[in-house]
Design a protein around this motif. Sequence first.
Motif, PDB file in Angstrom:
ATOM      1  N   TYR A 233     -31.599  -4.823 -24.403  1.00  0.00           N
ATOM      2  CA  TYR A 233     -31.958  -5.945 -25.264  1.00  0.00           C
ATOM      3  C   TYR A 233     -32.192  -7.205 -24.443  1.00  0.00           C
TER       4      TYR A 233
ATOM      5  N   ALA B  68     -35.490  -7.090 -22.662  1.00  0.00           N
ATOM      6  CA  ALA B  68     -36.591  -7.380 -23.590  1.00  0.00           C
ATOM      7  C   ALA B  68     -36.638  -8.865 -23.906  1.00  0.00           C
TER       8      ALA B  68
ATOM      9  N   TYR C  13     -45.195  -9.650 -23.914  1.00  0.00           N
ATOM     10  CA  TYR C  13     -44.797  -9.253 -25.268  1.00  0.00           C
ATOM     11  C   TYR C  13     -44.917  -7.744 -25.457  1.00  0.00           C
TER      12      TYR C  13
ATOM     13  N   SER D 232     -44.665  -5.421 -23.142  1.00  0.00           N
ATOM     14  CA  SER D 232     -43.583  -4.760 -22.415  1.00  0.00           C
ATOM     15  C   SER D 232     -42.273  -4.884 -23.183  1.00  0.00           C
ATOM     16  N   ALA D 233     -42.037  -6.070 -23.757  1.00  0.00           N
ATOM     17  CA  ALA D 233     -40.825  -6.269 -24.563  1.00  0.00           C
ATOM     18  C   ALA D 233     -40.852  -5.364 -25.787  1.00  0.00           C
ATOM     19  N   ARG D 234     -42.002  -5.254 -26.411  1.00  0.00           N
ATOM     20  CA  ARG D 234     -42.134  -4.399 -27.605  1.00  0.00           C
ATOM     21  C   ARG D 234     -41.789  -2.954 -27.266  1.00  0.00           C
TER      22      ARG D 234
ATOM     23  N   LYS E 265     -39.852  -1.806 -24.894  1.00  0.00           N
ATOM     24  CA  LYS E 265     -38.408  -1.692 -24.676  1.00  0.00           C
ATOM     25  C   LYS E 265     -37.656  -1.697 -26.007  1.00  0.00           C
ATOM     26  N   LEU E 266     -38.079  -2.556 -26.921  1.00  0.00           N
ATOM     27  CA  LEU E 266     -37.397  -2.670 -28.206  1.00  0.00           C
ATOM     28  C   LEU E 266     -37.670  -1.471 -29.104  1.00  0.00           C
TER      29      LEU E 266
ATOM     30  N   ALA F  57     -32.149  -6.102 -32.547  1.00  0.00           N
ATOM     31  CA  ALA F  57     -33.267  -5.435 -31.876  1.00  0.00           C
ATOM     32  C   ALA F  57     -34.459  -5.291 -32.821  1.00  0.00           C
TER      33      ALA F  57
ATOM     34  N   SER G 282     -36.085  -8.766 -33.130  1.00  0.00           N
ATOM     35  CA  SER G 282     -36.868  -9.112 -31.952  1.00  0.00           C
ATOM     36  C   SER G 282     -38.111  -8.237 -31.823  1.00  0.00           C
ATOM     37  N   LEU G 283     -38.001  -6.972 -32.250  1.00  0.00           N
ATOM     38  CA  LEU G 283     -39.186  -6.115 -32.270  1.00  0.00           C
ATOM     39  C   LEU G 283     -40.235  -6.719 -33.196  1.00  0.00           C
TER      40      LEU G 283
ATOM     41  N   THR H 127     -42.068  -9.527 -31.380  1.00  0.00           N
ATOM     42  CA  THR H 127     -43.111  -9.116 -30.435  1.00  0.00           C
ATOM     43  C   THR H 127     -44.326  -8.568 -31.172  1.00  0.00           C
TER      44      THR H 127
END
Length: 215
Positions: free
Chosen positions: A53, A56, A81, A83-85, A87-88, A101, A104-105, A108
């Motif tokens: 988390y 991300a 964004y 890459s973060a998406r 991971k999430l 999570a 935050s998903l 993104t």
Amino acid sequence: MRTRAIAILRSTLLLAAPLAWSIPGDSLDAGGPAAAGGSAPNTAPSAQDSAAYNAALALMKQGDALQARSGIHDPGAREAYASARAKLQSLTARSPQYAEAWNSLGYTQRQLGSYDDSLASYAKALELKPGYPEALEYRGEAFLRLDRIHDAKQAYLDLFASNRKIAATLLESMKVWIKAQQTSHGADASEVTDLQQWVQERSTIATQTAALTRE
């Protein structure tokens, strides 16, 4: 005399405040992603999940910084964004009870223009954590992006009843959206004018309510 004046003002505020609509429950954001641990998940995440988390979150903040510097279409911001998406998405698949999570998903997804997906993620976060202020605010941002003004107003009213600080963030985002629409003429002019008047009224009510709270 002062006591009577305050009583009259309180009555005025109650009459002025519109009734909440019964409606279920981007970046134009005045605020970025919530920090890990800012709102405790329903179940404590494992060390592995917390690390994922936070990784991300770092990418999301990187995307925000690039976007603020170069604009919403900055390729570096979109890459961060995305890459973060990823991971999430892996994190929520592994730990589906992690409300932060999901929230935050949704953030993104919204930043990447996937508004329907973002609304589904916010709905999941709110299912896990009813009344989750950050999810309500982010969902309000998504409603603005989709020109769902009625729903965005409701999101603000829900927040104002529970968390006025975060409600103020959404109200500021509404002001930004209004200015953007006035420049681009993207939304219906009457809707923009109506929202502008509504925001002014709500700003006045928020200011007066804050003053009464300090009494």
